[in-house]
Design a protein around this motif. Structure first.
Motif, mmCIF file in Angstrom:
data_model
loop_
_atom_site.group_PDB
_atom_site.id
_atom_site.type_symbol
_atom_site.label_atom_id
_atom_site.label_comp_id
_atom_site.label_asym_id
_atom_site.label_seq_id
_atom_site.Cartn_x
_atom_site.Cartn_y
_atom_site.Cartn_z
ATOM 1 N N ALA A 1 0.825 -1.204 0.000
ATOM 2 C CA ALA A 1 0.000 0.000 0.000
ATOM 3 C C ALA A 1 0.860 1.255 0.000
ATOM 4 O O ALA A 1 0.569 2.232 -0.712
ATOM 5 C CB ALA A 1 -0.941 -0.011 1.202
ATOM 6 N N ASN A 2 1.923 1.246 0.795
ATOM 7 C CA ASN A 2 2.835 2.391 0.800
ATOM 8 C C ASN A 2 3.535 2.549 -0.548
ATOM 9 O O ASN A 2 3.711 3.654 -1.058
ATOM 10 C CB ASN A 2 3.868 2.244 1.913
ATOM 11 N N GLN A 3 3.938 1.408 -1.101
ATOM 12 C CA GLN A 3 4.592 1.409 -2.407
ATOM 13 C C GLN A 3 3.658 2.003 -3.470
ATOM 14 O O GLN A 3 4.088 2.775 -4.332
ATOM 15 C CB GLN A 3 4.962 -0.035 -2.746
ATOM 16 N N LEU A 4 2.381 1.660 -3.387
ATOM 17 C CA LEU A 4 1.412 2.095 -4.389
ATOM 18 C C LEU A 4 1.076 3.574 -4.278
ATOM 19 O O LEU A 4 0.850 4.250 -5.283
ATOM 20 C CB LEU A 4 0.133 1.262 -4.253
ATOM 21 N N THR A 5 1.026 4.098 -3.066
ATOM 22 C CA THR A 5 0.509 5.456 -2.854
ATOM 23 C C THR A 5 1.573 6.493 -2.532
ATOM 24 O O THR A 5 1.256 7.686 -2.478
ATOM 25 C CB THR A 5 -0.521 5.454 -1.704
ATOM 26 N N SER A 6 2.816 6.081 -2.300
ATOM 27 C CA SER A 6 3.831 7.034 -1.850
ATOM 28 C C SER A 6 4.096 8.135 -2.865
ATOM 29 O O SER A 6 4.504 9.245 -2.497
ATOM 30 C CB SER A 6 5.130 6.301 -1.515
ATOM 31 N N GLY A 7 3.874 7.860 -4.146
ATOM 32 C CA GLY A 7 4.103 8.876 -5.165
ATOM 33 C C GLY A 7 2.969 9.862 -5.326
ATOM 34 O O GLY A 7 3.104 10.869 -6.039
ATOM 35 N N LEU A 8 1.831 9.600 -4.679
ATOM 36 C CA LEU A 8 0.701 10.508 -4.783
ATOM 37 C C LEU A 8 0.907 11.723 -3.882
ATOM 38 O O LEU A 8 1.354 11.576 -2.741
ATOM 39 C CB LEU A 8 -0.595 9.803 -4.372
ATOM 40 N N PRO A 9 0.563 12.912 -4.342
ATOM 41 C CA PRO A 9 0.563 14.047 -3.422
ATOM 42 C C PRO A 9 -0.480 13.829 -2.338
ATOM 43 O O PRO A 9 -1.474 13.129 -2.557
ATOM 44 C CB PRO A 9 0.202 15.229 -4.325
ATOM 45 N N THR A 10 -0.252 14.410 -1.163
ATOM 46 C CA THR A 10 -1.213 14.230 -0.065
ATOM 47 C C THR A 10 -2.576 14.778 -0.449
ATOM 48 O O THR A 10 -3.596 14.093 -0.331
ATOM 49 C CB THR A 10 -0.696 14.916 1.210
ATOM 50 N N GLY A 11 -2.640 16.017 -0.895
ATOM 51 C CA GLY A 11 -3.897 16.601 -1.344
ATOM 52 C C GLY A 11 -4.957 16.612 -0.274
ATOM 53 O O GLY A 11 -4.680 16.522 0.921
ATOM 54 N N GLN A 12 -6.206 16.689 -0.720
ATOM 55 C CA GLN A 12 -7.324 16.635 0.206
ATOM 56 C C GLN A 12 -8.559 16.113 -0.510
ATOM 57 O O GLN A 12 -8.685 16.234 -1.727
ATOM 58 C CB GLN A 12 -7.619 18.015 0.801
ATOM 59 N N ALA A 13 -9.464 15.524 0.266
ATOM 60 C CA ALA A 13 -10.716 15.031 -0.298
ATOM 61 C C ALA A 13 -11.614 16.202 -0.636
ATOM 62 O O ALA A 13 -11.584 17.241 0.038
ATOM 63 C CB ALA A 13 -11.406 14.105 0.698
ATOM 64 N N PRO A 14 -12.439 16.084 -1.678
ATOM 65 C CA PRO A 14 -13.365 17.168 -2.011
ATOM 66 C C PRO A 14 -14.485 17.291 -0.984
ATOM 67 O O PRO A 14 -14.705 16.385 -0.176
ATOM 68 C CB PRO A 14 -13.911 16.749 -3.376
ATOM 69 N N GLU A 15 -15.178 18.395 -1.028
ATOM 70 C CA GLU A 15 -16.339 18.582 -0.167
ATOM 71 C C GLU A 15 -17.408 17.547 -0.511
ATOM 72 O O GLU A 15 -17.512 17.101 -1.660
ATOM 73 C CB GLU A 15 -16.911 19.987 -0.349
ATOM 74 N N PRO A 16 -18.218 17.133 0.483
ATOM 75 C CA PRO A 16 -19.307 16.196 0.175
ATOM 76 C C PRO A 16 -20.229 16.747 -0.902
ATOM 77 O O PRO A 16 -20.396 17.969 -1.027
ATOM 78 C CB PRO A 16 -20.037 16.058 1.521
ATOM 79 N N LEU A 17 -20.807 15.848 -1.665
ATOM 80 C CA LEU A 17 -21.763 16.250 -2.692
ATOM 81 C C LEU A 17 -23.009 16.847 -2.043
ATOM 82 O O LEU A 17 -23.354 16.504 -0.914
ATOM 83 C CB LEU A 17 -22.153 15.048 -3.541
ATOM 84 N N PRO A 18 -23.706 17.717 -2.745
ATOM 85 C CA PRO A 18 -24.960 18.253 -2.194
ATOM 86 C C PRO A 18 -26.001 17.156 -2.032
ATOM 87 O O PRO A 18 -25.944 16.109 -2.686
ATOM 88 C CB PRO A 18 -25.392 19.289 -3.234
ATOM 89 N N VAL A 19 -26.948 17.401 -1.155
ATOM 90 C CA VAL A 19 -28.028 16.446 -0.912
ATOM 91 C C VAL A 19 -28.953 16.399 -2.125
ATOM 92 O O VAL A 19 -29.271 17.433 -2.719
ATOM 93 C CB VAL A 19 -28.817 16.843 0.349
#
Length: 440
Positions: free
Chosen positions: A224-242
């Motif tokens: 899992a570390n090997q797979l994701t270590s190259g990804l920027p940390t970033g952030q999750a988007p805001e939840p979708l509207p209802v």
């Protein structure tokens, strides 16, 4: 290496009396990717899927953007072209694919678990996901393929019905937009648009990694570390509207010359994780989700001979999914078919199921459910969903137990509360003179 850990044991009893146990272990990588792992040693294989909250609901004003990103994702990095990448996976007998839906974009891998095969495959996949550079020639080719698909949809009654139905039940919500884009939007999507979407959404904080197969926990952590270590940390988007329910019933007519009319009737349902899902699932199975044993099959096919295939379907999502009834019917029988479809739903809501039909449906659901988990790959799909939607780790056990414990009143009550025939959308795709004759 890990910031937090959860564990949960899910056990599904099969019809033969055996038990399948899956101990779901969960942690996060250092840069914030969520990981769920199930060790299964029956075969020397690992199935892996990394899901991003990067489906078509994140397209913004460019329908088709998320789909194009996933379609071009594996076609090149700064160092290697699509052919080089494909050959590297083939060298180790690995299978890799990418796709997207309304909620998520996914990259899937199947590989032998031997480290000599698995390690280089994971290294390659990590480099491709993090380093995708969307070559101009690949973008042009995929754009052309998507345009061809959209043009072909213009001559498909079922595709026209699907688009019209989603647009009508979801209104101005992002779920209303077609994941495959439109003839107007796809030509306008540029390589720079793909790169910007990838940079924003294909990040660790927005990733769920599911792993099922012949690995130890330590091996899975390393992978899992090997797979994701190259990804920027970033952030999750805001939840979708209802998602809002339609205010009133509406008939949407799409003229299409054919000997049959395509019919869809329905509304938004519930979100993934809503407790009402279980009795609604049961009710949908009784109505039309149980194949030839369901009410709609009996009324539409066996009793009236109106349609060879009639069904109902319940789906969920990060926000409300959808409930729909569908059929194809001879044009001259359209009015009668609409009466039967709507009447059968109202009858089930108002009167509830008979005791015999309830128990037959319950046995069918609980008896067939373990068959959906008979391979690593099919189990992987549930593990991804559990992680992506933050469902409890014993979700699969809960599903069977909840279905076993539901009675007719609970099923009827959920249908009364969440399904509203007087506010449902009806989509008709057929000859203009036929569909215009149907009253609103």
């Amino acid at each position: 290496m890990k910031r937090w850990l959860l564990g949960g044991l899910m056990t599904v009893i099969t019809g033969t009396g055996g038990a399948m146990e899956a101990d779901i272990q969960q942690w996060t990588t250092d840069n914030g990717a969520k990981v769920l792992f199930v060790e299964r040693n029956e075969l020397p294989i690992v199935d892996l899927r990394i899901a991003f909250d990067a489906g078509s609901a994140r397209d913004g004003h460019q329908p088709g953007l998320a789909r194009m990103v996933s379609n071009v994702l594996l076609d090149g990095t700064a160092e290697r072209n699509a052919g080089d990448i494909a050959r590297r996976f083939e060298r180790y007998g690995a299978r890799v694919s990418a796709g997207s839906s309304r909620d998520m974009a996914e990259v899937s891998l199947r590989s032998l678990s031997d480290p000599d095969n698995l390690k280089p495959v994971i290294n390659e996949l990590a480099a491709v996901i993090a380093g995708a550079n969307f070559p101009d020639d690949a973008v042009a080719r995929v754009r052309q393929q998507m345009m061809l698909g959209l043009q072909q949809e213009q001559s498909s009654a079922s595709s026209l019905a699907e688009k019209a139905f989603a647009a009508a039940i979801y209104g101005d919500h992002p779920y209303a937009k077609p994941p495959q884009g439109t003839l107007e939007s796809v030509p306008e999507i540029t390589r720079e648009d793909l790169q910007a979407f990838h940079a924003k959404h294909y990040v660790a904080q927005n990733a769920t990694v599911a792993i099922v197969g012949n690995l130890t926990r330590a091996d899975a952590e390393t992978m899992a570390n090997q797979l994701t270590s190259g990804l920027p940390t970033g952030q999750a988007p805001e939840p979708l509207p209802v998602v809002q329910l339609p205010a009133a019933a509406e008939v949407v007519r799409v003229p299409f010359e054919a000997g049959q009319t395509h019919v869809l009737i329905g509304q938004p349902s519930v979100a993934r994780g809503d407790e009402a899902y279980y009795p609604l699932y049961f009710g949908n199975h009784l109505l039309g989700g149980g194949g030839l044993t369901s009410l709609l099959a009996e009324r539409m096919r066996e009793e009236r001979g109106l349609s060879y295939s009639s069904y109902s379907q319940l789906s969920t999502g990060a926000q409300r999914g959808r409930f729909e009834m569908g059929t194809q019917v001879r044009n001259e029988a359209l009015e009668e078919a609409l009466e039967v479809l709507r009447g059968t739903l109202v009858e089930l809501i108002e009167q509830g199921p008979s005791a015999e039909r309830l128990e037959d449906s319950r046995r069918n659901i609980t008896g067939s459910f373990p068959l959906q988990l008979d391979s690593n790959r099919s189990l992987l799909g549930y593990v991804v969903s559990i992680g992506f939607h933050d469902l409890p780790h014993d979700y699969l056990t809960q599903f069977v137990e909840k279905i076993e414990n539901l009675d007719a009143d609970a099923v009827q009550g959920a249908m009364r509360e969440h399904l509203h025939p007087q506010r449902m959308i009806t989509v008709l795709v057929g000859p203009a003179e036929v569909i215009e004759a149907v009253a609103d």
